[in-house]
Design a protein around this motif. Sequence first.
Motif, PDB file in Angstrom:
ATOM      1  N   GLY A 130       0.795  -1.228   0.000  1.00 31.00           N
ATOM      2  CA  GLY A 130       0.000   0.000   0.000  1.00 31.00           C
ATOM      3  C   GLY A 130       0.821   1.267   0.000  1.00 31.00           C
ATOM      4  N   GLN A 131       2.129   1.147  -0.198  1.00 32.53           N
ATOM      5  CA  GLN A 131       3.004   2.321  -0.187  1.00 32.53           C
ATOM      6  C   GLN A 131       4.243   2.027  -1.019  1.00 32.53           C
ATOM      7  N   TRP A 132       4.932   3.082  -1.409  1.00 33.65           N
ATOM      8  CA  TRP A 132       6.257   2.950  -2.010  1.00 33.65           C
ATOM      9  C   TRP A 132       7.267   3.091  -0.882  1.00 33.65           C
ATOM     10  N   THR A 133       8.212   2.147  -0.788  1.00 39.22           N
ATOM     11  CA  THR A 133       9.163   2.172   0.311  1.00 39.22           C
ATOM     12  C   THR A 133      10.589   2.129  -0.215  1.00 39.22           C
ATOM     13  N   PHE A 134      11.391   3.079   0.254  1.00 41.55           N
ATOM     14  CA  PHE A 134      12.821   3.091  -0.055  1.00 41.55           C
ATOM     15  C   PHE A 134      13.555   2.498   1.148  1.00 41.55           C
ATOM     16  N   LEU A 135      14.320   1.428   0.917  1.00 39.59           N
ATOM     17  CA  LEU A 135      15.008   0.735   1.987  1.00 39.59           C
ATOM     18  C   LEU A 135      16.522   0.804   1.779  1.00 39.59           C
ATOM     19  N   PHE A 136      17.237   1.063   2.871  1.00 38.52           N
ATOM     20  CA  PHE A 136      18.694   0.998   2.778  1.00 38.52           C
ATOM     21  C   PHE A 136      19.266   0.554   4.114  1.00 38.52           C
ATOM     22  N   GLY A 149       4.387  -4.796  -2.246  1.00 36.84           N
ATOM     23  CA  GLY A 149       5.352  -5.401  -1.351  1.00 36.84           C
ATOM     24  C   GLY A 149       6.432  -6.188  -2.066  1.00 36.84           C
ATOM     25  N   GLU A 150       6.715  -5.834  -3.328  1.00 37.65           N
ATOM     26  CA  GLU A 150       7.703  -6.547  -4.134  1.00 37.65           C
ATOM     27  C   GLU A 150       8.932  -5.666  -4.369  1.00 37.65           C
ATOM     28  N   ARG A 151      10.075  -6.308  -4.465  1.00 37.08           N
ATOM     29  CA  ARG A 151      11.307  -5.583  -4.796  1.00 37.08           C
ATOM     30  C   ARG A 151      11.217  -5.139  -6.246  1.00 37.08           C
ATOM     31  N   HIS A 152      11.199  -3.840  -6.468  1.00 40.08           N
ATOM     32  CA  HIS A 152      10.916  -3.296  -7.800  1.00 40.08           C
ATOM     33  C   HIS A 152      12.159  -2.758  -8.500  1.00 40.08           C
ATOM     34  N   ALA A 153      13.062  -2.141  -7.731  1.00 35.36           N
ATOM     35  CA  ALA A 153      14.250  -1.543  -8.349  1.00 35.36           C
ATOM     36  C   ALA A 153      15.330  -1.362  -7.295  1.00 35.36           C
ATOM     37  N   ILE A 154      16.546  -1.173  -7.777  1.00 39.68           N
ATOM     38  CA  ILE A 154      17.655  -0.850  -6.879  1.00 39.68           C
ATOM     39  C   ILE A 154      18.442   0.317  -7.474  1.00 39.68           C
ATOM     40  N   PHE A 155      18.671   1.319  -6.655  1.00 40.33           N
ATOM     41  CA  PHE A 155      19.423   2.508  -7.053  1.00 40.33           C
ATOM     42  C   PHE A 155      20.834   2.366  -6.485  1.00 40.33           C
ATOM     43  N   LYS A 156      21.797   2.220  -7.375  1.00 34.37           N
ATOM     44  CA  LYS A 156      23.167   1.980  -6.932  1.00 34.37           C
ATOM     45  C   LYS A 156      23.883   3.296  -6.656  1.00 34.37           C
ATOM     46  N   ALA A 157      24.819   3.225  -5.730  1.00 35.09           N
ATOM     47  CA  ALA A 157      25.591   4.413  -5.370  1.00 35.09           C
ATOM     48  C   ALA A 157      26.675   4.662  -6.412  1.00 35.09           C
ATOM     49  N   SER A 158      26.977   5.927  -6.603  1.00 39.00           N
ATOM     50  CA  SER A 158      28.088   6.278  -7.491  1.00 39.00           C
ATOM     51  C   SER A 158      29.374   6.306  -6.671  1.00 39.00           C
ATOM     52  N   HIS A 159      30.450   5.835  -7.253  1.00 38.20           N
ATOM     53  CA  HIS A 159      31.742   5.770  -6.565  1.00 38.20           C
ATOM     54  C   HIS A 159      32.714   6.707  -7.269  1.00 38.20           C
ATOM     55  N   TRP A 216      12.642   3.046   5.011  1.00 44.57           N
ATOM     56  CA  TRP A 216      13.061   2.121   6.061  1.00 44.57           C
ATOM     57  C   TRP A 216      14.581   2.145   6.146  1.00 44.57           C
ATOM     58  N   MET A 217      15.092   2.518   7.301  1.00 45.09           N
ATOM     59  CA  MET A 217      16.526   2.415   7.560  1.00 45.09           C
ATOM     60  C   MET A 217      16.746   1.120   8.327  1.00 45.09           C
ATOM     61  N   ILE A 218      17.351   0.146   7.663  1.00 45.00           N
ATOM     62  CA  ILE A 218      17.525  -1.182   8.243  1.00 45.00           C
ATOM     63  C   ILE A 218      18.849  -1.217   8.987  1.00 45.00           C
ATOM     64  N   SER A 219      18.791  -1.294  10.288  1.00 44.52           N
ATOM     65  CA  SER A 219      20.022  -1.301  11.077  1.00 44.52           C
ATOM     66  C   SER A 219      20.767  -2.617  10.892  1.00 44.52           C
ATOM     67  N   ALA A 260      23.619   1.155  -1.574  1.00 46.44           N
ATOM     68  CA  ALA A 260      22.514   1.249  -2.538  1.00 46.44           C
ATOM     69  C   ALA A 260      21.181   1.392  -1.805  1.00 46.44           C
ATOM     70  N   ILE A 261      20.162   1.814  -2.527  1.00 44.22           N
ATOM     71  CA  ILE A 261      18.805   1.960  -1.996  1.00 44.22           C
ATOM     72  C   ILE A 261      17.872   1.072  -2.815  1.00 44.22           C
ATOM     73  N   VAL A 262      17.050   0.302  -2.129  1.00 45.96           N
ATOM     74  CA  VAL A 262      16.108  -0.612  -2.779  1.00 45.96           C
ATOM     75  C   VAL A 262      14.705  -0.007  -2.745  1.00 45.96           C
ATOM     76  N   LEU A 263      13.990  -0.116  -3.847  1.00 47.86           N
ATOM     77  CA  LEU A 263      12.608   0.364  -3.918  1.00 47.86           C
ATOM     78  C   LEU A 263      11.657  -0.826  -3.901  1.00 47.86           C
ATOM     79  N   VAL A 264      10.714  -0.805  -2.953  1.00 48.77           N
ATOM     80  CA  VAL A 264       9.661  -1.825  -2.877  1.00 48.77           C
ATOM     81  C   VAL A 264       8.344  -1.176  -3.295  1.00 48.77           C
ATOM     82  N   ASN A 265       7.623  -1.831  -4.187  1.00 50.68           N
ATOM     83  CA  ASN A 265       6.385  -1.254  -4.713  1.00 50.68           C
ATOM     84  C   ASN A 265       5.194  -1.495  -3.778  1.00 50.68           C
TER      85      ASN A 265
END
Length: 207
Positions: free
Chosen positions: A60-66, A172-182, A101-104, A164-169
């Motif tokens: 029921g929401q868009w969630t950015f997880l890292f 409740g499914e893993r939809h995309a991953i945004f990778k960090a630039s180095h 969501w900040m996953i410790s 990286a940051i993961v997007l869940v649609n």
Amino acid sequence: MQKLLISVVAIIALVAGVVIFNSLPKPQPQALVYDPPRELNPFILEGHTGAQLTNADLTGQWTFLFTGYTSCPDICPTTMADLRKALPQLASLAERPVRVWMISVDPKRDTIKKLADYNTYFGSEFMGVRADHQQLYPFVNGLGLMYSIPAADETDYLVNHSSAIVLVNPDGERHAIFKASHQPGELPTVDMDQMIRDFQLIIQQYD
């Protein structure tokens, strides 16, 4: 007759324009987008409110997880600050709520209270999440992320983890991953401007 000819030419031009437009390459997100989106394995975690979190809490929401931790000296607070700044734009693009969501990855030191103090500073849209390594590691790994586990007797340590940051649609499914630039001499962080542009394209394709 002349009017009819003009009308026919106009219709042909319109049809040709539509065909050309549809044949043009459409903008694509730079993020890694899963097609189709991938289900998450069942999980039970703790939120910083003390409530139990399961897969249903990602629907029921868009969630950015890292992954991060409250003692992190650089990447985590930078990413949190960047997300807080980007959140109004992200939320304006979506009809559903947008959460973070900040996953410790430091359950030994990150208590519920620590996570609550840390996340509420950034806003009500932020949820601190924790679990013991037995539940945490499979969850993080299932997101396509990683972290290191310090030795049991260590008390002053850093935790290596994905930036990286993961997007869940909303399903409740893993939809995309945004990778960090180095970049040399810079922290490996996600480009928020690009993430916003990608999110807009992802939402359009999702809807």
